[in-house]
Design a protein around this motif. Structure first.
Motif, mmCIF file in Angstrom:
data_model
loop_
_atom_site.group_PDB
_atom_site.id
_atom_site.type_symbol
_atom_site.label_atom_id
_atom_site.label_comp_id
_atom_site.label_asym_id
_atom_site.label_seq_id
_atom_site.Cartn_x
_atom_site.Cartn_y
_atom_site.Cartn_z
ATOM 1 N N GLU A 1 0.842 -1.197 0.000
ATOM 2 C CA GLU A 1 0.000 0.000 0.000
ATOM 3 C C GLU A 1 0.878 1.247 0.000
ATOM 4 N N GLU A 2 1.935 1.192 0.808
ATOM 5 C CA GLU A 2 2.858 2.323 0.894
ATOM 6 C C GLU A 2 3.501 2.588 -0.469
ATOM 7 N N LEU A 3 3.909 1.494 -1.096
ATOM 8 C CA LEU A 3 4.555 1.606 -2.409
ATOM 9 C C LEU A 3 3.601 2.208 -3.435
ATOM 10 N N ARG A 4 2.356 1.711 -3.439
ATOM 11 C CA ARG A 4 1.382 2.194 -4.414
ATOM 12 C C ARG A 4 1.050 3.658 -4.169
ATOM 13 N N MET A 5 1.003 4.012 -2.883
ATOM 14 C CA MET A 5 0.715 5.399 -2.529
ATOM 15 C C MET A 5 1.782 6.308 -3.122
ATOM 16 N N SER A 6 3.044 5.939 -2.905
ATOM 17 C CA SER A 6 4.105 6.804 -3.415
ATOM 18 C C SER A 6 4.094 6.831 -4.943
ATOM 19 N N GLN A 7 3.663 5.700 -5.565
ATOM 20 C CA GLN A 7 3.554 5.691 -7.030
ATOM 21 C C GLN A 7 2.466 6.645 -7.489
ATOM 22 N N ARG A 8 1.343 6.639 -6.745
ATOM 23 C CA ARG A 8 0.240 7.521 -7.108
ATOM 24 C C ARG A 8 0.638 8.982 -6.986
ATOM 25 N N MET A 9 1.441 9.265 -5.941
ATOM 26 C CA MET A 9 1.832 10.642 -5.711
ATOM 27 C C MET A 9 3.001 11.042 -6.633
ATOM 28 N N ARG B 1 -1.420 -22.523 -2.584
ATOM 29 C CA ARG B 1 -0.712 -22.213 -3.819
ATOM 30 C C ARG B 1 -1.375 -21.027 -4.534
ATOM 31 N N ARG B 2 -2.699 -21.081 -4.651
ATOM 32 C CA ARG B 2 -3.418 -19.989 -5.304
ATOM 33 C C ARG B 2 -3.154 -18.679 -4.590
ATOM 34 N N TYR B 3 -3.209 -18.750 -3.268
ATOM 35 C CA TYR B 3 -3.040 -17.521 -2.497
ATOM 36 C C TYR B 3 -1.634 -16.956 -2.692
ATOM 37 N N VAL B 4 -0.639 -17.807 -2.530
ATOM 38 C CA VAL B 4 0.743 -17.340 -2.632
ATOM 39 C C VAL B 4 1.054 -16.870 -4.057
ATOM 40 N N ARG B 5 0.510 -17.565 -5.044
ATOM 41 C CA ARG B 5 0.761 -17.178 -6.438
ATOM 42 C C ARG B 5 0.230 -15.769 -6.705
ATOM 43 N N ASN B 6 -0.956 -15.485 -6.177
ATOM 44 C CA ASN B 6 -1.508 -14.138 -6.353
ATOM 45 C C ASN B 6 -0.658 -13.088 -5.654
ATOM 46 N N LEU B 7 -0.160 -13.451 -4.487
ATOM 47 C CA LEU B 7 0.717 -12.527 -3.755
ATOM 48 C C LEU B 7 1.946 -12.201 -4.577
ATOM 49 N N VAL B 8 2.597 -13.242 -5.075
ATOM 50 C CA VAL B 8 3.817 -13.049 -5.867
ATOM 51 C C VAL B 8 3.510 -12.174 -7.072
ATOM 52 N N ARG B 9 2.363 -12.435 -7.701
ATOM 53 C CA ARG B 9 1.995 -11.655 -8.883
ATOM 54 C C ARG B 9 1.808 -10.175 -8.517
ATOM 55 N N ASP B 10 1.098 -9.920 -7.409
ATOM 56 C CA ASP B 10 0.856 -8.538 -6.988
ATOM 57 C C ASP B 10 2.166 -7.818 -6.703
ATOM 58 N N VAL B 11 3.048 -8.496 -5.963
ATOM 59 C CA VAL B 11 4.308 -7.859 -5.590
ATOM 60 C C VAL B 11 5.118 -7.585 -6.850
ATOM 61 N N ARG B 12 5.160 -8.548 -7.749
ATOM 62 C CA ARG B 12 5.923 -8.374 -8.993
ATOM 63 C C ARG B 12 5.402 -7.191 -9.781
ATOM 64 N N GLN B 13 4.075 -7.113 -9.895
ATOM 65 C CA GLN B 13 3.474 -6.010 -10.648
ATOM 66 C C GLN B 13 3.868 -4.668 -10.054
ATOM 67 N N SER B 14 3.729 -4.556 -8.736
ATOM 68 C CA SER B 14 4.041 -3.290 -8.072
ATOM 69 C C SER B 14 5.505 -2.935 -8.263
ATOM 70 N N LEU B 15 6.369 -3.929 -8.175
ATOM 71 C CA LEU B 15 7.801 -3.668 -8.312
ATOM 72 C C LEU B 15 8.150 -3.292 -9.757
ATOM 73 N N THR B 16 7.478 -3.891 -10.737
ATOM 74 C CA THR B 16 7.777 -3.548 -12.140
ATOM 75 C C THR B 16 7.391 -2.106 -12.410
ATOM 76 N N VAL B 17 6.255 -1.685 -11.866
ATOM 77 C CA VAL B 17 5.829 -0.304 -12.074
ATOM 78 C C VAL B 17 6.881 0.638 -11.511
#
Lengths: 666, 222
Positions: B139-147, B204-220
């Motif tokens: 959330e912190e990361l996304r906030m700073s991206q938004r700002m 597995r589903r849960y962790v896979r989604n987590l990894v995907r979210d983190v990866r997306q945020s980091l790529t941005v």
């Protein structure tokens, strides 16, 4: 003998090929050329007569001149409009002189205005297909009723349906739609049939208007597509438009002349920049030298470095799909054994450099395959697939193509999000089953929205169809269990069926394709029954040959009225007259071969005259318009050409200044 | 086993095609394992199954029936679609587990968690604390991206480390799935193995989604 031909229905050029024994062979047109330019012009309508005029069209090389002389009756690159709606072609309208029929409503299939009449993109494609069919019939001396037609791998359902409809309108039974890169792989695979070890091949296909990349595993005759990606609106056309816009901007800036409202001048300029583009694939520099209205000349050298800098953003758009295809295949560039280059645009050295970089080729001491003509290889592959379907050739007996669906299939769920039903890169035919129920007591209808694409929200995906499941027996909400089966066939086209499981009743489905024609509409657009009458092929061939002869005799009769005629030598005049008299002599007879040969001979004798007329048309178009033809300008705004990339002209101008400073403009 | 619809000989191997007369069979209710001539087991020899898939494709594919009757064409289309569906599902080790468990009557994924409260959204109990922390950082990361601000280097580093940790966790889950699969195939303690696999699939589903979210945020951010 019944032939199944292979057809490459291209954005810029179309071809037809067939299997001659064990070899795919491209069939030339009456002018001897293997490539039929995908240009269609509406001939002047016959005057008089009470019935609605029966339109005739000119297709291919003969339509080139009309594109410049009467651009309002001509269309090229119609493939870009196949299967698309009014809403989603705004971008194309900025870049192409497509004129929409004034009465097309949103949600309807597009219609293009050519002169007095309007046509759907499928009908225009059907004219091109009919020309190819006739070329094949002339060459083979037998009726041609079945075909394999290629489509870009990344074509969606609507674009595939529109292509299949075009085939039907042209009187062809389309046995299979094959993806272009896969067809190319087939043509290459056949060529090197001796090898049987498994290998991985990437096909990079940059054509006139579409880009595809496919990764295949070749194993003992099985061509299995692992992943495919692409962009159905990216190709050589985009490069042409970029160069055109730069030239238009420069002409306005340097000479104070705005050609944007003169469709014929734009076409003439377009022809010049395409020639420059082609030259730049082999020469370090290309020149533009064009006479403008008022006598000024627009003279310009385009060094290759400037050109490459300019087109880099266009070419760069092919890298993303390549990387995505690799990722989807779960492969590193090093795991690709071979790369095949397909499409005329892969002649551009900068494209080859980019491919080399993406697939790490020279780093591994490898070169891409370019042995087969990149313009012809897709048609050849289509002929190979035709032979596979025919099951008659030992050379193709062991070959089998396993292709995939390029886009994920989904259903719009609550909140407009997409629920995936089938993932992209699933081997086709493929099926999936989903269950639906009702939300209200006694509900007898359920509406389903099917979309294609990779985005999360339905509104960002391609709308394929809305299905209404009807006739559900009234039950309390949530009780009905409706099973809907989605099946993507071997052509990549979707079929849907549904059943209510509790009552066992077959639910009716009313399919409303979002961008398609209904069966009845297609039926009504079938070009002419004459073409389909198989009863008397020989007679039909004779009639067609005479019609061809009439066309060229008419042109020769009018020739002296044209200024270009006087520029021919006395010998050339004599040669034309001799060929003409010979054709007139054989015309009434029933010797088909003699009529055709005489027609071809007259065509050859008048070739230089045709070239001179073309040159005249170009310079006339550029020199400016008379008052009378000012009426013919495209409806302003809609057809205005803008820079495709806001920074492009500026970049070019900067570079141009740097490159041309110190050069004399003589 | 059923008999061939054409020649009446009992079908052997895949029910899609008659080994005797070669006729493609009308598609009847069957399962993906049977389609490929396999027993219902989680361990399979991928290369051998692929060879069988290719062999059947050569016999069934619509390209082989372009000149056949309409009925034969329809059989070929339906049979090939089923064959492709089967191979697509069974070649993937995770989908294979899900498919087999469903086939054996177990509720998997959404079916057992209930629609809407899919297991994908509910963190496994042992990960609660870590996920809470991770979400704060995201959330912190996304906030700073938004700002439009530069992201806190420490947050980025923490997230990158978390991504690695969760990716490793995915590998562990996959390894555990294989182990439980072997237990299932062994035939002893199947119910227990199934329960454990269902749990692993949720995780597995849960962790896979987590990894995907983190990866997306980091790529941005990158």
């Amino acid at each position: 003998m019944e032939y199944i031909v292979g057809i490459d229905l291209g954005t810029t050029n179309s071809l037809v090929a067939y299997m001659q024994g064990d070899e795919p062979v491209v069939i030339p047109g009456v002018d001897g050329s293997n490539l039929v330019p995908s240009i269609v012009t509406l001939d002047p309508l016959p005057t008089g007569g009470e019935e609605a005029p029966r339109p005739t069209v000119t297709v291919g090389n003969s339509a080139r001149r009309a594109l410049i002389a009467t651009p309002e009756r001509a269309i090229y690159s119609v493939k870009r409009l196949m299967g698309r709606g009014v809403e989603d072609i705004a971008e194309e309208l900025k870049l192409f002189p497509f004129r929409l029929a004034a009465d097309v409503q949103p949600g309807e299939v597009l219609r293009i205005q050519l002169g007095e009449m309007s046509f759907t993109p499928s009908e225009i494609s059907a004219y091109i297909l009919r020309q190819l069919k006739r070329n094949a019939e002339r060459f083979l001396g037998a009726p041609v009723k079945k075909a394999v037609i290629t489509v870009p791998a990344y074509f969606n359902d609507a674009q595939r349906q529109a292509t299949r409809d075009a085939g039907r309108m042209a009187g062809l039974d389309v046995l299979r739609l094959v993806n272009e890169p896969t067809a190319a792989a087939l043509a290459y695979g056949l060529d090197r049939g001796g090898e049987s070890a498994a290998r991985t091949v990437a096909v990079y296909d940059l054509g006139g208007g579409t880009f595809d990349v496919s990764i295949l595993k070749l194993n003992d005759g099985i061509f299995e597509v692992v992943a495919t990606n692409g962009d159905t609106h990216l190709g050589g056309d985009d490069i042409d438009n970029l160069l055109l816009v730069v030239a238009l901007d420069e002409i306005r800036a340097e000479h104070g002349v705005d050609l944007r409202q003169q469709p014929d001048a734009i076409q003439a300029l377009r022809k010049a920049v395409i020639e420059a583009k082609i030259a730049l694939s082999t020469e370090p520099v290309a020149k533009l030298d064009i006479e403008l209205p008022g006598g000024d000349r627009y003279q310009r050298e385009i060094p290759r470095e400037v050109y490459e800098q300019l087109i880099a953003p266009v070419l760069g758009r092919t890298a993303g799909p390549c990387r995505q295809a690799l990722a989807d295949a779960g492969m590193a560039p090093e795991e690709i054994d071979e790369v095949v280059l397909v499409g005329g645009s892969t002649r551009i050295p900068a494209v080859r450099a980019l491919v080399d970089e993406i697939f790490h080729l020279s780093a591994r001491g490898r070169k891409p395959h370019t042995e087969l003509n990149p313009d012809e290889v897709v048609a050849m592959g289509a002929a190979v697939q035709a032979s596979i379907l025919e099951g008659s050739s030992a050379a193709t007996d062991q070959l089998l193509l396993l292709d995939v669906t390029p886009l994920s299939l989904g259903i719009e769920a609550l909140g407009g999000v997409v629920a995936r039903v089938l993932q992209r890169n699933s081997t086709i035919p493929a099926s999936a089953t989903e269950h639906f129920t009702t939300g209200v007591d006694g509900q007898t209808n359920v509406a389903i929205h099917v979309v294609q694409g990779e985005r999360e929200l339905a509104k960002d995906c391609r709308s394929l169809a809305r299905f209404d499941l009807k006739g559900i027996p009234p039950m309390p909400a949530g009780l009905p269990r409706i099973e809907v089966r989605f099946l993507i066939d071997a052509n990549g086209i979707l079929q849907v069926s549904a059943r209510e499981q509790r009552s066992g009743t077959e639910a009716q489905i009313e399919v409303k394709p979002t961008y398609g024609l209904t069966d009845d509409q297609v039926e009504a657009m079938i070009l002419d029954s004459f073409d389909n009458a198989e009863s008397d092929f020989a007679e039909r061939q004779l009639i067609e040959a005479r019609l061809e002869a009439d066309t060229i005799l008419g042109a020769v009769a009018r020739a002296p009225e044209n200024a270009a005629w006087a520029r021919l030598s006395a010998d050339e005049h004599a040669a034309v007259f001799a060929a003409r008299d010979h054709l007139i002599a054989v015309h009434p007879g029933s010797d088909l071969k003699a009529i055709r040969e005489a027609t071809t001979a007259l065509d050859a004798a008048t070739r230089r005259f045709a070239e001179l007329m073309m040159d005249d048309a170009v310079s006339q178009a550029m020199r400016g318009k008379t008052m009378e033809s000012a009426d013919q300008t495209l409806n302003a705004g809609q057809a205005e050409i803008h820079a495709p990339h806001p920074f492009a002209p500026a970049q070019m101008e900067e570079a141009a200044v740097a490159q041309t400073t110190g050069e004399s403009h003589d | 086993m059923a008999d061939c619809a054409q020649c009446g000989v009992a079908l052997q191997g895949s029910p899609l095609i008659c080994g005797g007369c070669g006729a493609v069979q009308p598609v009847a209710a069957t399962d993906y394992f049977a389609v490929l001539g396999l027993e219902r087991r989680l361990g399979l020899d991928g290369a051998a199954v692929e060879r069988e898939f290719h062999r059947l494709s050569r016999r069934l594919h619509p390209d082989r029936f372009a000149r056949a009757s309409e009925a034969e064409k329809q059989n070929s289309l339906a049979a090939t679609a089923l064959l492709n569906d089967a191979w697509r599902t069974l070649r993937d080790p995770v989908e294979r587990v899900e498919y087999l468990l469903k086939l054996e009557g177990y509720a998997v994924g959404e079916e057992h968690a209930g629609k809407g409260k899919s297991a994908e959204r509910q963190p496994p109990p042992d990960l609660l604390e870590e996920v809470f922390e991770l979400n704060m950082q995201l959330e912190e990361l996304r906030m700073s991206q938004r700002m439009g601000e530069t992201a806190d280097a420490e947050v980025v580093a923490d997230l990158a480390a978390a991504e690695k940790r969760f990716a490793a966790m995915l590998n562990d889950v996959d390894a555990a799935l294989v182990a439980e699969g072997a237990r299932w195939d062994g035939g002893q303690g199947r119910a227990e193995a199934a329960a454990r696999m269902i749990e692993l699939l949720d995780r597995r589903r849960y962790v896979r989604n987590l990894v995907r979210d983190v990866r997306q945020s980091l790529t941005v951010t990158a």
